[in-house]
Design a protein around this motif. Structure first.
Motif, PDB file in Angstrom:
ATOM      1  N   THR A 177       0.878  -1.148   0.112  1.00 39.55           N
ATOM      2  CA  THR A 177       0.061  -0.220   0.041  1.00 39.55           C
ATOM      3  C   THR A 177       0.984   1.239   0.204  1.00 39.55           C
ATOM      4  OG1 THR A 177      -1.668  -1.167   1.394  1.00 39.55           O
ATOM      5  CG2 THR A 177      -1.919   1.193   1.310  1.00 39.55           C
ATOM      6  N   ARG A 178       0.551   2.243  -0.814  1.00 41.86           N
ATOM      7  CA  ARG A 178       1.365   3.354  -1.075  1.00 41.86           C
ATOM      8  C   ARG A 178       0.519   4.444   0.087  1.00 41.86           C
ATOM      9  NH1 ARG A 178       0.442   4.588  -7.329  1.00 41.86           N
ATOM     10  NH2 ARG A 178      -1.810   3.949  -6.168  1.00 41.86           N
ATOM     11  N   VAL A 179       1.452   4.737   0.921  1.00 40.44           N
ATOM     12  CA  VAL A 179       1.249   5.715   2.071  1.00 40.44           C
ATOM     13  C   VAL A 179       1.972   6.918   2.239  1.00 40.44           C
ATOM     14  CG1 VAL A 179       0.694   5.899   4.403  1.00 40.44           C
ATOM     15  CG2 VAL A 179       0.193   3.819   3.548  1.00 40.44           C
ATOM     16  N   GLY A 180       1.378   8.122   2.096  1.00 44.91           N
ATOM     17  CA  GLY A 180       2.034   9.225   2.336  1.00 44.91           C
ATOM     18  C   GLY A 180       1.649   9.713   3.849  1.00 44.91           C
ATOM     19  N   VAL A 181       2.642  10.184   4.397  1.00 45.85           N
ATOM     20  CA  VAL A 181       2.664  10.925   5.685  1.00 45.85           C
ATOM     21  C   VAL A 181       2.870  12.507   5.642  1.00 45.85           C
ATOM     22  CG1 VAL A 181       3.294  10.815   8.163  1.00 45.85           C
ATOM     23  CG2 VAL A 181       2.763   8.695   6.974  1.00 45.85           C
ATOM     24  N   ILE A 182       1.996  13.190   5.945  1.00 52.48           N
ATOM     25  CA  ILE A 182       2.341  14.693   5.933  1.00 52.48           C
ATOM     26  C   ILE A 182       2.716  15.054   7.278  1.00 52.48           C
ATOM     27  CG2 ILE A 182       1.289  17.120   5.481  1.00 52.48           C
ATOM     28  CD1 ILE A 182      -0.819  15.942   3.482  1.00 52.48           C
ATOM     29  N   GLY A 183       3.999  15.672   7.297  1.00 49.67           N
ATOM     30  CA  GLY A 183       4.338  15.941   8.618  1.00 49.67           C
ATOM     31  C   GLY A 183       5.143  14.891   9.590  1.00 49.67           C
ATOM     32  N   MET A 184       6.163  15.030  10.098  1.00 43.86           N
ATOM     33  CA  MET A 184       7.003  14.003  10.649  1.00 43.86           C
ATOM     34  C   MET A 184       7.220  14.555  11.964  1.00 43.86           C
ATOM     35  SD  MET A 184       9.810  11.404   9.644  1.00 43.86           S
ATOM     36  CE  MET A 184      11.036  12.082  10.700  1.00 43.86           C
ATOM     37  N   GLY A 185       6.015  15.162  12.783  1.00 43.12           N
ATOM     38  CA  GLY A 185       6.195  15.524  14.370  1.00 43.12           C
ATOM     39  C   GLY A 185       5.870  14.422  15.095  1.00 43.12           C
ATOM     40  N   GLY A 186       5.256  14.639  16.270  1.00 45.63           N
ATOM     41  CA  GLY A 186       4.886  13.653  17.274  1.00 45.63           C
ATOM     42  C   GLY A 186       3.886  12.696  16.816  1.00 45.63           C
ATOM     43  N   LEU A 187       3.148  13.083  15.901  1.00 39.92           N
ATOM     44  CA  LEU A 187       2.138  11.997  15.224  1.00 39.92           C
ATOM     45  C   LEU A 187       2.581  11.353  14.125  1.00 39.92           C
ATOM     46  CD1 LEU A 187      -1.559  13.679  15.172  1.00 39.92           C
ATOM     47  CD2 LEU A 187      -0.910  11.763  16.480  1.00 39.92           C
ATOM     48  N   GLY A 188       3.364  12.000  13.256  1.00 37.02           N
ATOM     49  CA  GLY A 188       3.878  11.635  12.027  1.00 37.02           C
ATOM     50  C   GLY A 188       4.864  10.546  12.203  1.00 37.02           C
ATOM     51  N   HIS A 189       5.975  10.813  13.036  1.00 38.70           N
ATOM     52  CA  HIS A 189       6.899   9.824  13.150  1.00 38.70           C
ATOM     53  C   HIS A 189       6.475   8.347  13.604  1.00 38.70           C
ATOM     54  CE1 HIS A 189       6.920  10.279  17.530  1.00 38.70           C
ATOM     55  NE2 HIS A 189       8.093   9.251  17.705  1.00 38.70           N
ATOM     56  N   VAL A 190       5.451   8.485  14.327  1.00 40.16           N
ATOM     57  CA  VAL A 190       4.689   7.145  14.938  1.00 40.16           C
ATOM     58  C   VAL A 190       3.945   6.655  13.489  1.00 40.16           C
ATOM     59  CG1 VAL A 190       3.009   6.044  16.351  1.00 40.16           C
ATOM     60  CG2 VAL A 190       4.603   7.881  17.343  1.00 40.16           C
ATOM     61  N   ALA A 191       3.229   7.513  12.844  1.00 38.16           N
ATOM     62  CA  ALA A 191       2.646   6.778  11.679  1.00 38.16           C
ATOM     63  C   ALA A 191       3.483   6.102  10.613  1.00 38.16           C
ATOM     64  CB  ALA A 191       1.784   8.055  10.903  1.00 38.16           C
ATOM     65  N   VAL A 192       4.826   6.895  10.480  1.00 34.95           N
ATOM     66  CA  VAL A 192       5.627   6.256   9.901  1.00 34.95           C
ATOM     67  C   VAL A 192       6.069   4.936  10.390  1.00 34.95           C
ATOM     68  CG1 VAL A 192       8.072   6.335   8.632  1.00 34.95           C
ATOM     69  CG2 VAL A 192       6.769   8.461   8.873  1.00 34.95           C
TER      70      VAL A 192
END
Length: 349
Positions: A177-192
């Motif tokens: 699945t091709r996933v984009g994560v906008i922002g890599m802060g507190g939420l974003g880094h966990v999403a990655v």
């Protein structure tokens, strides 16, 4: 009878934190008393403490990312025992009887879920959060922390983890699945980290390349500095799912254009300004925009178990109580790598 504990409190919106004596209720039959070890700082704590969303109840003790040890249980409690390590997230009660609650989505309780802080419980009492030595909650709202995990680094998963895990699982993110994560802060880094563990091909979409090395280490296969000229135009139609994790308004039309046919953008941030887009950003290629708010208790437990199995934690800076005000500013300025967690033992009575 009540128990007096030390806590951090904001007396009025935007004022500095003070150390205060906080009263915690005696246990009801289905309550647990938790000695708090760590409390995470979520950006929503800052919005609330500064009353940027309005409706805050002051004085306020924030904190809805909590890990601690069960010290006492009510007479009807069977799921937890004294000495258990447990976590508490964004909610401390709900009706448990409506359709949403029975479906394990207590966050959508028809009676109104009781927030961990700055809210009124069903008996009218004000709730106070995790920046304190103890918390008393209904047993259903305490989840088990898996053995052997780093407790401080697991604490932010009680909000950031479930907030990002829930939409990824809901939309079937899996191998390829091709996933984009906008922002890599507190939420974003966990999403990655979570999306990569699910098998997705993850691309970080961040303003600059300052966090590129971290993003790739966390599991992203690509990292795009969106401020570079033409960067987004090259990605049109590239993603099946995009998670927008930032707390400020973004150019939705541009980011929706990055979705492939039937793609979906999930908005997780809660900016104070309105989000705006054109209708054709959705009509074209049957794209969709939705919001998502944490998850229910069963899925929160599922997320914690998944993260433990895959060695996923937040990347944190553990701080003392007297640093909280300073770190609020650092969070807003994007200078925390990547989540701040309070060592609650440092709160002096």
């Amino acid at each position: 009878m009540t128990t007096t504990v030390a806590a951090l409190s904001v007396p009025e919106a935007g004022k500095p934190f003070e150390t205060v004596d906080l009263e915690r209720r005696d246990l009801k039959p289905n309550d647990v008393r938790i000695k708090i070890r760590y409390a995470g700082i979520c950006h929503s704590d800052i919005h609330q403490a500064r009353d940027e969303w309005g409706g805050g109840i002051f004085p306020m003790t924030p904190g809805h990312e909590i890990i601690g040890t069960v010290e006492e249980t009510g007479s009807d409690v069977t799921a937890h025992a004294v000495g258990d390590t447990v976590g508490v997230g964004c909610f401390v009660d709900s009706c448990l009887d409506c359709d949403a609650c029975r479906d394990g989505e207590e966050q959508f309780c028809s009676r109104g879920v009781v927030q961990t802080y700055s809210a009124k419980d069903y008996d009218g009492a004000i709730t106070y959060g995790g920046y304190s030595e103890q918390v008393v909650v209904r047993d259903h709202f305490a989840v088990k922390i898996p053995d052997g995990v780093d407790l401080a680094a697991t604490t932010p998963l009680l909000c950031a983890g479930i907030t990002t895990y829930a939409p990824l699982v809901r939309h079937g993110v899996t191998e390829g699945t091709r996933v984009g994560v906008i922002g890599m802060g507190g939420l974003g880094h966990v999403a990655v980290k979570i999306a990569a563990a699910l098998g997705a091909d993850v691309t970080v979409l961040s303003r600059t390349d300052a966090k590129k090395d971290d993003g790739l280490e966390f599991g992203a296969k690509a990292y795009v500095a969106t401020e570079e000229k033409g960067a987004l135009r090259k990605l049109r139609g590239s993603f099946d799912v995009i998670l927008n994790t930032v707390g400020a308004a973004v150019p939705l039309d541009q980011y929706l254009g990055l979705l492939d046919r039937g793609g979906r953008m999930v908005n997780l941030g809660a900016p104070t300004e309105s989000l705006e887009m054109g209708a054709f950003s959705l009509l074209s290629f049957r794209r969709a925009l939705e919001g998502s708010m944490v998850g229910g208790l069963p899925q929160t437990q599922e997320m914690l178990d998944f993260c433990a199995e895959h060695g996923i934690t937040a990347t944190v800076e553990v701080i003392d109580a007297d640093q909280v005000g300073e770190y609020y500013d650092k969070v807003v300025d994007g200078k925390v790598r990547y989540r701040a967690v309070i060592d609650v033992a440092s709160i002096a009575r």
